[in-house]
Scaffold this active site. Structure first.
Site, PDB file in Angstrom:
ATOM      1  CG  ASP A  94     158.690 119.118  33.076  1.00  0.00           C
ATOM      2  OD1 ASP A  94     159.435 120.056  32.740  1.00  0.00           O
ATOM      3  OD2 ASP A  94     159.093 118.154  33.752  1.00  0.00           O
ATOM      4  CG  ASP A 159     163.967 118.711  38.249  1.00  0.00           C
ATOM      5  OD1 ASP A 159     163.406 119.722  37.787  1.00  0.00           O
ATOM      6  OD2 ASP A 159     163.636 118.185  39.327  1.00  0.00           O
ATOM      7  CB  SER A 641     165.955 123.885  42.125  1.00  0.00           C
ATOM      8  OG  SER A 641     166.768 124.916  41.631  1.00  0.00           O
ATOM      9  NE  ARG A 643     165.409 126.920  40.197  1.00  0.00           N
ATOM     10  CZ  ARG A 643     164.370 127.262  40.959  1.00  0.00           C
ATOM     11  NH1 ARG A 643     164.258 128.476  41.428  1.00  0.00           N
ATOM     12  NH2 ARG A 643     163.428 126.400  41.247  1.00  0.00           N
TER      13      ARG A 643
HETATM   14  C1  MIC Z   1     162.105 122.625  41.295  1.00  0.00           C
HETATM   15  O1  MIC Z   1     161.360 121.748  41.721  1.00  0.00           O
HETATM   16  O2  MIC Z   1     162.557 123.530  42.018  1.00  0.00           O
HETATM   17  C2  MIC Z   1     162.534 122.589  39.854  1.00  0.00           C
HETATM   18  C3  MIC Z   1     161.895 123.736  39.170  1.00  0.00           C
HETATM   19  O3  MIC Z   1     162.053 121.408  39.254  1.00  0.00           O
HETATM   20  C4  MIC Z   1     164.058 122.652  39.817  1.00  0.00           C
HETATM   21  C5  MIC Z   1     164.644 122.785  38.486  1.00  0.00           C
HETATM   22  C6  MIC Z   1     164.594 124.146  37.914  1.00  0.00           C
HETATM   23  O4  MIC Z   1     164.723 125.137  38.615  1.00  0.00           O
HETATM   24  O5  MIC Z   1     164.462 124.237  36.694  1.00  0.00           O
HETATM   25  C7  MIC Z   1     164.757 121.497  40.502  1.00  0.00           C
HETATM   26  O6  MIC Z   1     164.193 120.931  41.402  1.00  0.00           O
HETATM   27  O7  MIC Z   1     165.921 121.209  40.192  1.00  0.00           O
HETATM   28 FE1  SF4 Z   2     158.127 120.031  38.463  1.00  0.00          FE
HETATM   29 FE2  SF4 Z   2     160.126 120.338  40.222  1.00  0.00          FE
HETATM   30 FE3  SF4 Z   2     157.557 120.511  40.965  1.00  0.00          FE
HETATM   31 FE4  SF4 Z   2     158.515 118.202  40.275  1.00  0.00          FE
HETATM   32  S1  SF4 Z   2     159.175 119.429  42.015  1.00  0.00           S
HETATM   33  S2  SF4 Z   2     156.544 119.025  39.646  1.00  0.00           S
HETATM   34  S3  SF4 Z   2     159.934 118.729  38.646  1.00  0.00           S
HETATM   35  S4  SF4 Z   2     158.657 121.876  39.598  1.00  0.00           S
END
Ligand code: MIC
Ligand code: SF4
Length: 752
Positions: A94, A159, A641, A643
């Site tokens: 996604d 996530d 996040s 990550r």
């Molecule tokens: C986000 O909303 O910041 C993300 C991208 O979904 C991250 C995960 C990521 O950095 O891959 C999260 O919320 O953990």
């Molecule tokens: Fe995607 Fe993170 Fe945004 Fe949700 S908050 S739509 S998981 S990037």
């Protein structure tokens, strides 16, 4: 679709007996969080766990990963030497789809551009028995809610918005990939036993107010740090009046408060949602143990006695909120926006209204937002801003198309993007954003950190409910209050918009759309290929173990000033493409963080030559010279996040320690897991003592113990020194991760 029903059946069959045992052990009425946490302990509970003090080991029921984090998680899992995952796991594509021209074209481009990564993920899933959701199937949290979440279950996900599944009564926690590897290898998963915040919702939502406004208000009360180390448990008649997807929105955005997760007790709305999405059996099983899936009556009667913090919110008097810019907790009720915008000189012309994301793309959200647009259209109003819509899943997209919802958005020029994260994570090719002009957008997502939507630091992003986004984008004005204000239509008449209306579940059902799922075959899985010269994927090399020295001398790489989210540490957007390549992604290390000494991003002193250069450049120079460094952080370092790149990159570039005023939970754990030292100033004022050309020597590592601070000698360039104390939250097991070089090294060693 229904998955893993045997596991769920077994869970419900044994739940009541387990909860009776817990009641006996704790000997007091139980909150829902306590019931579910104790019911998921790795070993039979034998002692009362002290909230916010004791670490506990858990056995989650499932793991979920999205493509941007799954790459690193699977690369780590491959090093662990297992044949398949120990618990049901799924991967969702996604994050890597760039929103540009519209759903079909963008999806097609993504499958070409990310071909290598999708192939890697799909073949790894196939080999290790993991369900794989192809690009276009939808956003991880929406797919989980529609297919996997079950009341009372426990899940971890790579996530931070994994807590979305709390909308179906699940303890769902966002973690880094290394934590996922623990669970996927069948090991215990560790978490400090959380505190519990009780939020009682009374009254009922009405008019322009929606579930999103509840969490926007709470964000204002608790702030981005207020939920750290806590589960937020919702209850009360107001809670029961919300749809399951509305509850999910609230749980989703609990991540913005740093909460471990959020949860609602099982109720009629959850049962209805489960039935509508083809999970009648789960609804029936959960109904059979309804009392176990809710707090005890004594807790409901005197919540202040059982929760660590108690808040009551009256939904009947709530106003719509608009939060931002740059932080999701800057909450302004719509009636005060005119004054707030003027006082802060926020640009009030709204250029784009973005609806969707994992937070707000349910049928209810989209139908309510569409009702606002329809009402405007019928009254001859034209939209002043551009509209974009990112549906949460193929299922939602298909029924919105079927029920004419998207046609309404199209009538005012709305653009439907792919079922993916898109603009929410900077995957948005917004024309002109590179010019860096000051401008305002409003969206229904959850985060609005600087540069997040379009890479432009001058984009002021505000967060609101989908229906408010619709109204404000129609008006093209941030200060428009649909409750009191009117808009002039094409005929010169003044029009007052009707309050939104919608339904939580489509009247003719969800249909049976389950496109994009790949069932693992395992047996005939081909080898997983990682090309030597790939710039997207790179096999991991184990990090080196601690060298056994009692002291560690570290030069300051950067002293960060103010907010430093994981977006500042490891930016997303165009960098997402390197999420499977540690060397390449390390080139974005801390490029968004502000240097305390010159107030600039990505410009730090290289003490070896006295010149300023980018953070990754200077880190690489130190590494080349065999010198290690330290990063100094401010409050809530690593917020946002999950990550783990934000922890692996510094580790890779020879940063040995982060010394901050405080940490966000997931990031602190990620640092520990990767064998780093995550330390906090015992005296927060000591932050001010560190100069840009200092060397900090940490001592006491030979006797690194739980609860014992480490000593740090600060040596200034002029030869003067100061000694400070650094606290840490490592327990004995986590100290072993540090010693081994990472938690994964320990797993690997035990598998040899
Ligand atoms: C986000 O909303 O910041 C993300 C991208 O979904 C991250 C995960 C990521 O950095 O891959 C999260 O919320 O953990
Ligand atoms: Fe995607 Fe993170 Fe945004 Fe949700 S908050 S739509 S998981 S990037």
């Amino acid at each position: 679709m229904q998955f893993d029903i045997e596991l769920i059946e077994l869970f419900y069959k044994t739940l009541s007996a387990r909860i009776s045992g817990i009641k006996e052990l704790l000997n007091h009425p139980l909150t829902l969080s306590e019931k579910l946490l104790y019911a998921h302990l790795f070993r039979e509970p034998s002692q009362v766990l002290i909230r916010s003090v004791d670490y506990a080991d858990f056995r989650p029921d499932r793991v979920a990963m999205q493509d941007a984090t799954a790459q690193m998680a699977l690369l780590q899992f491959m090093m662990a030497g297992k044949d398949r995952t120990a618990v049901p796991t799924s991967v969702h594509c996604d994050h890597l789809i760039l929103a540009k021209s519209g759903a079909a074209e963008d999806l097609q481009t993504a499958t070409v551009v990310n071909n290598e990564v999708y192939d890697f993920l799909s073949s790894a899933c196939n080999k290790y028995g993991i369900g794989f959701w192809k690009p276009g199937a939808g956003i991880i949290h929406q797919i989980i809610l529609e297919n996997y979440a079950f009341p009372g279950g426990m899940m971890i996900g790579t996530d931070s918005h994994t807590p979305n599944a709390g909308g179906l009564g699940m303890i769902a926690i966002g973690v880094g990939g290394a934590d996922a590897v623990d669970v996927m290898t069948g090991m215990e998963w560790e978490l400090k036993f959380p505190k519990i915040i009780g939020i009682k919702l009374i009254g009922r939502l009405n008019g322009w107010v929606s579930a999103k406004d509840i969490i926007l208000k709470i964000a204002g009360i608790l702030t981005v740090k207020g939920g750290t180390g806590c589960i937020i448990e919702y209850f009360g008649e107001g809670a029961n009046s919300l749809s399951a997807t509305g509850k999910a929105t609230i749980c989703n955005m609990g991540a913005e408060l740093g909460a471990t997760c959020s949860i609602f007790g099982f109720d009629e709305a959850m049962s209805k949602y489960l039935q509508a999405t083809g999970r009648e059996k789960v609804a029936q099983l959960a109904t059979g143990v309804g009392a176990d899936l809710n707090p005890d009556p004594e807790v409901l009667a005197s919540p202040e006695k059982y929760f660590d913090q108690f808040i009551e919110i009256d939904l009947s008097t709530l106003e719509p909120y608009i939060n931002g810019p740059f932080s999701p907790d800057l909450a302004t009720p719509v009636s005060e926006m005119k004054a707030a915008a003027a006082a802060n000189a926020w640009p009030t012309t709204v250029e784009v209204g973005l609806i969707g994301s994992c937070t707000n793309s349910s049928y209810e959200d989209l139908s309510r937002a569409a009702s606002v647009v329809k009402n405007a259209y019928e009254n001859h109003l034209k939209a002043k801003s551009v509209f974009t819509i990112t549906p949460g899943s193929e299922q939602i997209r298909a029924i919105c198309e079927r029920d004419g919802i998207f046609d309404i958005f199209r009538k005012i020029g709305g653009q439907i993007f792919a079922n993916a994260c898109g603009p929410c994570i900077g995957q948005w090719e917004r024309a002109g954003s590179e010019q860096g002009l000051k401008n305002t957008v409003i969206h229904s997502f959850n985060r609005n950190f600087s540069k997040r939507v379009d890479g432009n630091p001058n984009t002021h992003a505000f967060v609101a409910s989908p229906e408010m986004v619709a109204a404000i984008a129609l008006a093209g004005d941030l200060t428009f209050n649909p409750i009191t204000d009117t808009l002039m239509n094409e005929k010169g008449e003044m029009v007052k918009l009707d309050p939104p209306f919608g339904t939580d579940l489509p009247s003719i059902g969800f249909g049976t759309v389950v496109e994009g799922y790949q069932k693992p075959t395992m047996a005939d899985a081909p080898e997983i290929v990682i090309k030597q010269d790939s710039d997207r994927l790179q096999k991991l090399q184990p990090f080196k173990a601690w060298d056994g020295n009692d002291t560690m001398a570290l030069s300051v790489l950067i002293k960060v000033k103010g907010k430093c989210t994981t977006d500042h540490i490891s930016m997303a957007g165009k960098w997402l493409k390197y999420r499977g390549h540690l060397a390449n992604i390390s080139d974005n290390l801390l490029i968004g963080a502000i240097n305390f000494f010159n107030d600039k991003p990505n410009s730090v002193l290289n003490t070896m030559n006295g010149e300023y250069a980018t953070v990754p450049e200077v880190a690489k120079e130190f590494k080349k010279n065999g010198e290690a460094t330290i990063v100094i952080g401010d409050e809530n370092y690593g917020e946002g996040s999950s990550r783990e790149h934000a922890a692996m990159e510094p580790r890779f570039l020879n940063v040995k320690a982060i010394l901050a005023r405080s940490f966000a939970r997931i990031h602190e754990t990620n640092l520990k897991k990767q064998g780093m030292l995550a330390l906090t100033f015992k005296d927060k004022n000591d932050y001010l003592k560190v100069r840009e050309d200092d060397v900090l020597t940490i001592s006491g590592l030979a006797d690194f113990k739980a609860g014992k601070p480490l000593e740090i000698l600060i040596v200034h360039r002029d030869g003067t020194t100061e000694t400070i104390q650094a606290n840490h939250t490592y327990n004995a097991a986590q100290i072993e991760w540090f010693k081994a070089g990472s938690s994964l090294n320990l797993i690997r060693n035990s598998n040899k």
